[in-house]
Design a protein around this motif. Structure first.
Motif, PDB file in Angstrom:
ATOM      1  N   SER A   7      72.295  21.962  13.318  1.00 31.76           N
ATOM      2  CA  SER A   7      73.441  21.944  12.424  1.00 31.76           C
ATOM      3  C   SER A   7      74.012  23.345  12.288  1.00 31.76           C
ATOM      4  O   SER A   7      73.325  24.339  12.389  1.00 31.76           O
ATOM      5  CB  SER A   7      73.019  21.422  11.046  1.00 31.76           C
ATOM      6  OG  SER A   7      72.578  20.098  11.135  1.00 31.76           O
ATOM      7  N   THR A   9      77.485  25.418  10.064  1.00 29.90           N
ATOM      8  CA  THR A   9      78.501  25.288   9.046  1.00 29.90           C
ATOM      9  C   THR A   9      79.861  25.137   9.701  1.00 29.90           C
ATOM     10  O   THR A   9      80.208  25.905  10.590  1.00 29.90           O
ATOM     11  CB  THR A   9      78.510  26.531   8.142  1.00 29.90           C
ATOM     12  OG1 THR A   9      77.216  26.663   7.571  1.00 29.90           O
ATOM     13  CG2 THR A   9      79.549  26.399   7.047  1.00 29.90           C
ATOM     14  N   VAL A  82      82.947  16.501   4.967  1.00 30.17           N
ATOM     15  CA  VAL A  82      82.014  17.602   5.254  1.00 30.17           C
ATOM     16  C   VAL A  82      82.588  18.898   4.704  1.00 30.17           C
ATOM     17  O   VAL A  82      81.945  19.628   3.945  1.00 30.17           O
ATOM     18  CB  VAL A  82      81.743  17.714   6.762  1.00 30.17           C
ATOM     19  CG1 VAL A  82      80.818  18.892   7.057  1.00 30.17           C
ATOM     20  CG2 VAL A  82      81.139  16.423   7.304  1.00 30.17           C
ATOM     21  N   GLY A  85      82.548  19.290   1.021  1.00 32.94           N
ATOM     22  CA  GLY A  85      81.243  19.331   0.375  1.00 32.94           C
ATOM     23  C   GLY A  85      80.747  17.985  -0.103  1.00 32.94           C
ATOM     24  O   GLY A  85      79.802  17.921  -0.894  1.00 32.94           O
ATOM     25  N   THR A  88      77.143  15.536   4.391  1.00 41.53           N
ATOM     26  CA  THR A  88      76.384  16.445   5.250  1.00 41.53           C
ATOM     27  C   THR A  88      76.488  15.984   6.693  1.00 41.53           C
ATOM     28  O   THR A  88      76.851  14.836   6.982  1.00 41.53           O
ATOM     29  CB  THR A  88      74.907  16.479   4.852  1.00 41.53           C
ATOM     30  OG1 THR A  88      74.334  15.179   5.116  1.00 41.53           O
ATOM     31  CG2 THR A  88      74.738  16.823   3.379  1.00 41.53           C
ATOM     32  N   ARG A  89      76.136  16.868   7.604  1.00 41.23           N
ATOM     33  CA  ARG A  89      76.107  16.482   9.023  1.00 41.23           C
ATOM     34  C   ARG A  89      75.128  15.332   9.235  1.00 41.23           C
ATOM     35  O   ARG A  89      75.393  14.404  10.005  1.00 41.23           O
ATOM     36  CB  ARG A  89      75.720  17.679   9.883  1.00 41.23           C
ATOM     37  CG  ARG A  89      75.731  17.355  11.367  1.00 41.23           C
ATOM     38  CD  ARG A  89      75.446  18.595  12.188  1.00 41.23           C
ATOM     39  NE  ARG A  89      75.495  18.297  13.609  1.00 41.23           N
ATOM     40  CZ  ARG A  89      76.168  19.003  14.507  1.00 41.23           C
ATOM     41  NH1 ARG A  89      76.852  20.060  14.126  1.00 41.23           N
ATOM     42  NH2 ARG A  89      76.148  18.671  15.782  1.00 41.23           N
ATOM     43  N   GLN A  91      74.382  12.920   7.250  1.00 40.06           N
ATOM     44  CA  GLN A  91      74.986  11.661   6.828  1.00 40.06           C
ATOM     45  C   GLN A  91      76.011  11.161   7.849  1.00 40.06           C
ATOM     46  O   GLN A  91      76.083   9.961   8.128  1.00 40.06           O
ATOM     47  CB  GLN A  91      75.647  11.838   5.461  1.00 40.06           C
ATOM     48  CG  GLN A  91      74.654  11.985   4.322  1.00 40.06           C
ATOM     49  CD  GLN A  91      75.342  12.293   3.012  1.00 40.06           C
ATOM     50  OE1 GLN A  91      76.192  13.189   2.931  1.00 40.06           O
ATOM     51  NE2 GLN A  91      74.990  11.555   1.972  1.00 40.06           N
TER      52      GLN A  91
END
Length: 216
Positions: A7, A9, A82, A85, A88-89, A91
């Motif tokens: 992962s 950002t 994503v 916020g 998440t990756r 999810q």
């Protein structure tokens, strides 16, 4: 099964997320890229729960038709949750895995994880997702069709030089239907039009009812 690199950002300069990590073994001669939410699966706002994934009508038949003709299939999807916020990756990947459990494996997923204000080149209607998916598949935009339910999908297809087919839903705005290069009543009809098996695709489809919708 989807395999992904570590992962990272999201950033406006980072480009889209591409799944699976490995490139396909041979270039695709043709490809059809689908929007995810409201096209392949029901649109659940910022969904990170695979248990809420439900297929849209004729989605399975549409993909089976393409696979039978050896046409590569993929997804191009804005997932601004994503960047906001809200997702998440992990999810996003979980929802993708569930979608593939229901539809079978897809050749590529190109996902924009950026929020609308980040100015990235991949958020539809920008062409970045379509171009990245075509590059990964080893094909070109003019050999690719993009099927979606809103104007941003058609804008991404047009900007990339691909063919667009709109499948309207109740959230599709009338002006989006009017501007679409081609419309179809459902996914299977859209695929048949792309394959040249159905020439009844229309310049304008049924208008949407126009309720408020989220920015994807």
């Amino acid at each position: 099964m989807l395999t992904t690199p570590p992962s990272r950002t999201p950033s406006a300069t980072g480009g889209p997320w591409l799944f699976p990590a490995a490139e396909p073994g041979r270039p695709a001669s043709r490809a059809v890229l689908f929007d995810r939410d409201g096209t392949l699966v029901e649109d659940v706002p910022y969904n990170g729960d695979p248990g809420r994934v439900r297929l849209m009508p004729t989605a399975r038949a549409a993909l089976e038709t393409l696979r039978a003709r050896r046409v590569a299939v993929g997804v191009v999807s804005n997932q601004s949750g994503v960047g906001r916020g809200l997702l998440t990756r992990a999810q996003v990947e979980a929802v993708q895995r569930r979608t593939e459990e229901l539809l079978g494996p897809l050749d590529v997923w190109a996902v924009c994880p950026h929020a609308p204000g980040e100015g990235c080149p991949c958020r539809k209607p920008e062409p970045g997702l379509v171009l990245a998916a075509c590059s990964r598949l080893g094909t070109t935009p003019h050999r690719t069709a993009v099927i979606g339910d809103i104007g941003a999908d058609m804008g991404a297809a047009r900007s990339a030089g691909a063919h667009g087919v709109l499948v309207p839903t109740p959230v599709t705005r009338p002006e989006e239907v009017a501007r679409a290069p081609r419309t179809a009543p459902d996914l299977l009809a859209a695929v048949r039009a792309v394959l040249g098996e159905d020439t009844r695709g229309q310049r304008s489809g049924r208008p949407g009812a126009g309720p408020a919708r989220r920015a994807r």
